[in-house]
Structure formats: C-alpha cells, structure tokens
Design an enzyme around this catalytic site. Structure first.
Site, PDB file in Angstrom:
ATOM      1  N   GLN A 111       0.823  -1.216   0.000  1.00 53.18           N
ATOM      2  CA  GLN A 111       0.000   0.000   0.000  1.00 53.18           C
ATOM      3  C   GLN A 111       0.859   1.270   0.000  1.00 53.18           C
ATOM      4  O   GLN A 111       0.476   2.274  -0.594  1.00 53.18           O
ATOM      5  CB  GLN A 111      -0.924  -0.030   1.233  1.00 53.18           C
ATOM      6  CG  GLN A 111      -2.141   0.873   1.130  1.00 53.18           C
ATOM      7  CD  GLN A 111      -3.281   0.270   0.342  1.00 53.18           C
ATOM      8  OE1 GLN A 111      -3.608  -0.893   0.510  1.00 53.18           O
ATOM      9  NE2 GLN A 111      -3.894   1.040  -0.532  1.00 53.18           N
ATOM     10  N   LYS A 114       1.878   1.811  -3.663  1.00 55.10           N
ATOM     11  CA  LYS A 114       0.660   2.034  -4.450  1.00 55.10           C
ATOM     12  C   LYS A 114       0.139   3.447  -4.207  1.00 55.10           C
ATOM     13  O   LYS A 114      -0.159   4.195  -5.138  1.00 55.10           O
ATOM     14  CB  LYS A 114      -0.390   1.010  -4.017  1.00 55.10           C
ATOM     15  CG  LYS A 114      -1.719   1.131  -4.730  1.00 55.10           C
ATOM     16  CD  LYS A 114      -2.845   0.398  -3.990  1.00 55.10           C
ATOM     17  CE  LYS A 114      -2.506  -1.035  -3.686  1.00 55.10           C
ATOM     18  NZ  LYS A 114      -3.719  -1.816  -3.316  1.00 55.10           N
ATOM     19  N   LYS A 126      -2.765  -0.663   6.651  1.00 54.52           N
ATOM     20  CA  LYS A 126      -3.703  -1.757   6.383  1.00 54.52           C
ATOM     21  C   LYS A 126      -4.152  -2.351   7.702  1.00 54.52           C
ATOM     22  O   LYS A 126      -3.440  -2.234   8.702  1.00 54.52           O
ATOM     23  CB  LYS A 126      -3.009  -2.850   5.558  1.00 54.52           C
ATOM     24  CG  LYS A 126      -3.975  -3.733   4.801  1.00 54.52           C
ATOM     25  CD  LYS A 126      -4.346  -3.113   3.483  1.00 54.52           C
ATOM     26  CE  LYS A 126      -5.491  -3.820   2.817  1.00 54.52           C
ATOM     27  NZ  LYS A 126      -5.659  -3.327   1.427  1.00 54.52           N
ATOM     28  N   GLY A 165     -12.464  -0.302   2.920  1.00 54.56           N
ATOM     29  CA  GLY A 165     -12.781  -1.717   2.777  1.00 54.56           C
ATOM     30  C   GLY A 165     -11.665  -2.504   2.109  1.00 54.56           C
ATOM     31  O   GLY A 165     -10.733  -1.947   1.538  1.00 54.56           O
ATOM     32  N   ASP A 166     -11.763  -3.797   2.241  1.00 52.13           N
ATOM     33  CA  ASP A 166     -10.963  -4.756   1.479  1.00 52.13           C
ATOM     34  C   ASP A 166     -11.828  -6.023   1.479  1.00 52.13           C
ATOM     35  O   ASP A 166     -13.052  -5.914   1.674  1.00 52.13           O
ATOM     36  CB  ASP A 166      -9.587  -4.966   2.153  1.00 52.13           C
ATOM     37  CG  ASP A 166      -8.587  -5.688   1.246  1.00 52.13           C
ATOM     38  OD1 ASP A 166      -7.874  -5.011   0.501  1.00 52.13           O
ATOM     39  OD2 ASP A 166      -8.522  -6.937   1.274  1.00 52.13           O
ATOM     40  N   THR A 210     -11.787   0.518  -8.412  1.00 52.21           N
ATOM     41  CA  THR A 210     -10.667  -0.403  -8.621  1.00 52.21           C
ATOM     42  C   THR A 210     -10.773  -1.053 -10.003  1.00 52.21           C
ATOM     43  O   THR A 210      -9.802  -1.090 -10.771  1.00 52.21           O
ATOM     44  CB  THR A 210     -10.615  -1.470  -7.509  1.00 52.21           C
ATOM     45  OG1 THR A 210     -10.683  -0.799  -6.247  1.00 52.21           O
ATOM     46  CG2 THR A 210      -9.342  -2.276  -7.585  1.00 52.21           C
ATOM     47  N   ASN A 241     -16.161  -7.251  -5.628  1.00 53.66           N
ATOM     48  CA  ASN A 241     -16.293  -5.854  -5.992  1.00 53.66           C
ATOM     49  C   ASN A 241     -15.375  -5.456  -7.160  1.00 53.66           C
ATOM     50  O   ASN A 241     -15.776  -4.727  -8.069  1.00 53.66           O
ATOM     51  CB  ASN A 241     -15.970  -5.012  -4.738  1.00 53.66           C
ATOM     52  CG  ASN A 241     -15.862  -3.548  -5.055  1.00 53.66           C
ATOM     53  OD1 ASN A 241     -14.771  -3.041  -5.217  1.00 53.66           O
ATOM     54  ND2 ASN A 241     -16.985  -2.884  -5.189  1.00 53.66           N
ATOM     55  N   SER A 381     -10.499   6.736  -3.188  1.00 54.43           N
ATOM     56  CA  SER A 381     -10.634   6.950  -1.742  1.00 54.43           C
ATOM     57  C   SER A 381     -10.043   8.305  -1.371  1.00 54.43           C
ATOM     58  O   SER A 381     -10.607   9.042  -0.551  1.00 54.43           O
ATOM     59  CB  SER A 381      -9.881   5.865  -0.965  1.00 54.43           C
ATOM     60  OG  SER A 381     -10.696   4.746  -0.748  1.00 54.43           O
TER      61      SER A 381
HETATM   62  O1  2IT Z   1      -5.957  -2.660  -1.545  1.00 55.16           O
HETATM   63  C1  2IT Z   1      -6.458  -1.511  -1.594  1.00 55.16           C
HETATM   64  O2  2IT Z   1      -5.896  -0.598  -2.172  1.00 55.16           O
HETATM   65  C2  2IT Z   1      -7.741  -1.309  -0.937  1.00 55.16           C
HETATM   66  N1  2IT Z   1      -8.282  -2.242  -0.379  1.00 55.16           N
HETATM   67  C3  2IT Z   1      -8.383   0.040  -0.938  1.00 55.16           C
HETATM   68  C4  2IT Z   1      -7.800   0.896   0.130  1.00 55.16           C
HETATM   69  C5  2IT Z   1      -8.483   2.243   0.308  1.00 55.16           C
HETATM   70  O3  2IT Z   1      -8.060   2.923   1.255  1.00 55.16           O
HETATM   71  O4  2IT Z   1      -9.370   2.611  -0.441  1.00 55.16           O
END
Ligand code: 2IT
Length: 449
Positions: A111, A114, A126, A165-166, A210, A241, A381
């Site tokens: 993350q 990313k 996370k 979410g995840d 996503t 999703n 987000s």
């Molecule tokens: O893996 C990811 O980037 C997510 N699950 C979204 C994380 C977010 O803060 O929107």
C-alpha cells in the site's frame, strides 16, 4: 543485486520467516529498486531500507462480540500504520479467517508504494481481523464492527489514519464502523473512513473505482502496443467488488470478460459478462453469502468448471482479480504455453514471486503489477477524502475523469522510471521505482526516525 539491498532482504527473511507473504512482498519490491539504490549510496548511510520494511507502528487488539444465540466469540484485530511520510496512513481493512500479521504487513507494505503512485498525499496502512463474515447475520456483523471500532477508534482519524474496505469489508461494514466512531468521538469527522455510503459522505464511483481503474490502465498498455481495447477477450478471477467494476467498464469499452471464479471453481461465458442483468447478478451472488460462482452458470446456462482456475483459457488478457498467490508457477507455464500477451495483475500480489519473475522473462508478454493496476481504488478513496475536507460532493463525471487521468499518469510514470534505468517497458520494476522514489525522498527530508 546491490549488496545493501541483499542484506536487507536477508534480514527480513531471518526475522520474519513466520510471515511468508510479507517476506515475498519485500523481496519483490526491493529486488526492483536495486538499481536506484546503486545510484543513491546515501540510502544506506541512513539505513533507509531497514527503516522502510519496519512499520512505524502496528496494533493488535482483542475483538469480542456476541452471536445471535448469546454466545461470545473472540477475534484478533489488526491495524498496521506502515509509513506516514506522504500523508495520513491509508488502506483497507480485510475480514477473512486467514488474516494474521503477515497478511496485514504484506498488504500494508504494498500500500505504501501504491499510494505513492496515485500522486495523492496518502501514507500506507492496512488492517483487518481473522473474523470470518461468511454466514453471519446482519446483527452479528454490526456487533463485530462496533466492537472492532471501540478498540481502534482512538488510533485513527481524518488526519491520522483512514481505513476503508478490502475483502470482507464493504459499504455495510464501513457504515457500522463509522457509526461507532462518530458515537465514541462525538464529532462528525467523516473523512476518517472511505468507501462510505453516498448519504453520509461517500464518493460516487468509489465502488467501481478499482475495476474501472484497472481497465483504464489496461487501455494504456494496449495503446502502447498499438492495440485497441475493443473486442479484447479477458479472463478474470473472483466475482467480488473488483471483478464487478472490471465487467462494468469492459462492457462500456467493448471488451468481453468471459470468466469469473470462486472457491468452488470458475464459469466460462462465451458471450461475456456483458449485460446489465449479468453484471447486477454478480452483486446478488456476492450478497447472498453463499460464495459460489456456480450460481452464475446455473442462472445463465453457461459452462461451470469445478475446482479449477480460469488460467488455462485461451484469451487476449489475463487479469487475476481475486486474492494473493492465485497464479503459481504451474499456472504461469500454462499461460505462457497459450501465448497470452497481456498479464495484468489486479488483486494484491496475485502472483507467486517465481511465477512473476518467469512471466516477466517472456519476450512477448506484458506484465503489469497490481500496485499500479489496482491503485484506482485507493486513488478514488483519496478523492473521497478531498471531498470530505471540502464539504462538497463531486459529480460522477468529475470523479471518473480524475480517476482516468490518475491511471494514465501511473502508467506513464512507471514506464518512464523503467526507461530511466534502461529496463525497457518493464511496468513491474517501473511501478516499484516510481512509487519508492517519492517515499524515499519524503523520508530523507523528514530526518532520521
Ligand atoms: O488494496 C487496496 O488498495 C484497498 N483495499 C483500498 C484501500 C483504500 O483505502 O481505499
């Protein structure tokens, strides 16, 4: 490989052999950035790499909740605030029975880079729990979410740490957690979560982001190769999703998604998951909690292949969109034998490292990494956070256009970073190099800690 990089990988392997997913993510990223470390001896001087592989802090906590029969259950909650040098920690929560520290740390580590790639001011974090939402009633989910938030609320905030979410955490769970946060804090502060419902500060296009982002990224890859997205046949895994967003955008762009998968096997739909009815049915399937993709085959009269994955299908593009380590060496060989030209990761770390390095060696294949391809989710987000700060609501068109621009830019900076190091069109290394560069600069600027 750079000697310092090598020593850090060895260090992580020795210290965290009980967290194989985390070791895997570290090895993949650090291997890529080795040429940059060659050029920057100052990184070693301040021990930047051993710092970057260590979370700034990580919480584990007890989450006790009561089921509908009055029995109490105890789960473990996690939140990893991995790196805050670019902004508030940002990243999702995963509720799944296999969650443990190694999963949270691998996701948190990915993350960081990313989020850097999105170009937005967000650090990496996370969290999650080993709670399994499958088969739980609405009341049980609510009580779990409230208990989880009671334990965590004092450590997060719109300028501190912003969960989302995840897997296992969607709009309903975010609603329950935000509600509990608001109740405990006595403030509105809705920028503390993203992925919220539209009625209390969610962003349009966040649920789709996503998948849409992945398709925009794929469009750039194809453009680079002089090809058109229209008419492309795509195999994906999952039916959650992310898969849903891919199917929706593929439909708009004239591409055809022919597979979906679940724990029970996969479906092959030669016509494509390309009607409103089929795409909407994916939501129904997910919400049913049955976790069976066979339901799609039964409903639409298409082929169901039990206990297998869609990676031996002959298609134009492969997009693993379900979960980590979905594609191992065995599947990678099938993919190469089938002459697939585009391998586009979407789920976080869907490829084992040996399979990934093998696919990247193929002359006629483009491999694109998840941390770039799926960055549209967290990217939107961060647009949700921007809207919450502004106390404004943007139109669907505006969010979608910002997302598209973001994905075009992520592809561009990754391509350029790889070129700068003489690596050609290596999107995996390019994403790691470009993502790492900004984090390294910010960490160097902020002094040693
Ligand atoms: O893996 C990811 O980037 C997510 N699950 C979204 C994380 C977010 O803060 O929107």
């Amino acid at each position: 490989m750079n000697a310092y990089v090598k020593s850090v990988i060895e260090n992580v392997k020795a210290k965290h052999s009980n967290e194989p997913e985390f070791v895997q993510a570290v090895e993949e990223v650090l291997t890529s950035i080795s040429p940059m470390v060659d050029k920057h001896p100052e990184y070693e001087k301040v021990d930047l790499l051993n710092r970057i592989v260590e979370p700034e802090r990580m919480f584990t906590f007890r989450v006790v909740w009561m089921d509908d029969n009055g029995n109490h259950h105890t789960n473990i909650g996690y939140r990893c605030q991995f790196n805050g040098s670019l902004g508030p920690y940002k990243g999702g929560l995963r509720f799944q029975s296999n969650v443990y520290a190694g999963i949270i740390k691998f996701l948190g580590f990915e993350q960081i880079f990313k989020n850097s790639l999105t170009g937005m001011p967000i650090g990496g974090g996370k969290g999650g729990s080993d709670f399994d939402p499958a088969g739980k009633s609405d009341g049980e989910i609510m009580r779990f979410c409230q208990s989880y938030m009671t334990a965590l609320y004092r450590y997060i905030g719109p300028d501190v740490d912003v969960p989302a979410g995840d897997m296992g955490v969607g709009g309903r769970e975010i609603g329950y957690m935000y509600g509990q946060y608001r109740r405990l804090k006595g403030t509105w502060e809705n920028g503390v979560f993203t992925g919220k419902g539209l009625s209390y500060g969610g962003s349009l296009i966040r649920p789709e982001a996503t998948g849409y982002g992945a398709m925009y990224y794929l469009t750039e890859v194809l453009k680079h190769k002089g090809e058109d997205i229209k008419g492309k046949i795509i195999a994906i895994s999952g039916f959650g999703n992310v898969a849903w967003g891919i199917c929706k955008k593929a439909m708009q762009l004239g591409a055809k998604v022919v597979t979906l998968s679940g724990p029970d096997g996969y479906i092959y739909d030669p016509e494509g998951v390309s009607t409103e009815e089929k795409v909407n049915y994916m939501l129904e399937m997910r919400n049913s909690g049955r976790n069976k993709v066979k339901d799609y085959a039964d409903k639409f009269g298409v082929k169901f292949i039990p206990n297998s994955k869609p990676w031996s299908e002959k298609v134009d593009v492969i997009m693993p969109s379900a979960m980590q380590n979905d594609v191992n060496m065995e599947w990678a060989k099938k993919i190469v034998d089938n002459g697939i030209k585009y391998y586009i990761e979407v789920a976080n770390m869907p490829t084992t490292n040996d399979a990934l390095f093998y696919l990247m060696e193929q002359k006629n294949m483009v491999v694109a990494p998840a941390k770039a391809v799926n960055a549209g989710g967290v990217g939107v987000s961060s647009l949700e956070m921007a809207q919450n700060s502004q106390r404004l609501v943007w139109t669907e068109e505006k969010v979608d256009e910002e997302l598209r621009r973001m994905m075009i830019n992520i592809h561009k900076v990754s391509k350029e970073a790889a070129e700068e190091y003489g690596l050609g069109y290596n999107l995996v290394a390019g994403a790691n190099l470009a993502g790492f560069k900004k984090v390294a600069e910010a960490m160097m600027a902020q002094g040693v800690f």
